[in-house]
Design a protein around this motif. Structure first.
Motif, short mmCIF file in Angstrom:
data_model
loop_
_atom_site.label_atom_id
_atom_site.label_comp_id
_atom_site.label_asym_id
_atom_site.label_seq_id
_atom_site.Cartn_x
_atom_site.Cartn_y
_atom_site.Cartn_z
N MET A 47 0.83 -1.20 0.00
CA MET A 47 0.00 0.00 0.00
C MET A 47 0.87 1.26 0.00
SD MET A 47 -3.16 1.20 2.46
CE MET A 47 -2.20 1.24 3.96
N TRP A 82 -7.05 -2.85 0.23
CA TRP A 82 -6.11 -2.55 1.31
C TRP A 82 -6.70 -2.66 2.71
CZ3 TRP A 82 -1.87 -2.67 -1.33
CH2 TRP A 82 -1.84 -2.15 -2.63
N GLU A 104 -1.27 -6.08 3.66
CA GLU A 104 -0.82 -4.95 4.46
C GLU A 104 -1.12 -5.12 5.94
OE1 GLU A 104 0.85 -2.06 3.31
OE2 GLU A 104 1.10 -3.46 1.66
#
Length: 112
Positions: A47, A82, A104
């Motif tokens: 990210m 994300w 992430e």
């Protein structure tokens, strides 16, 4: 088509021609064609790396580079690609048994 935003980069999607494609070549309603093609993300990055990449489009978004970067830092964690799907307990710190599919996710590494 109603206006949506890409769940990877946040770009407004106002026409079906802007949609990404699944493996079977059908349109994917979550992602734009610049992020998702043939059922896969085009850029296989973190990210933070994607925030840097997308910040280069600040002029097109009517922002400075730094404004765009800050905008992305706030927006991206809310997007499907994300977003951390951890439970509240998991999201509070390290959890070796985390089942979140987000690459992430911070739970996979010990925090200092």
């Amino acid at each position: 088509m109603e206006c949506k935003i890409c769940q990877s980069c946040g770009m407004p999607i106002i026409a079906s021609e802007q949609l990404g494609t699944n493996k079977d070549r059908s349109f994917n309603s979550d992602y734009c064609k610049y992020c998702f093609e043939n059922g896969e993300f085009i850029d296989k990055v973190t990210m933070d790396e994607y925030i840097e990449m997308c910040s280069n489009y600040s002029v097109e978004a009517g922002m400075t580079f730094e404004e765009m970067k800050e905008h992305c830092k706030v927006l991206f964690p809310t997007l499907k690609r994300w977003k951390c799907t951890c439970t509240d307990a998991c999201a509070s710190g390290y959890n070796a048994n985390c089942t979140c599919e987000n690459p992430e996710c911070h739970c996979r590494e010990k925090t200092n």
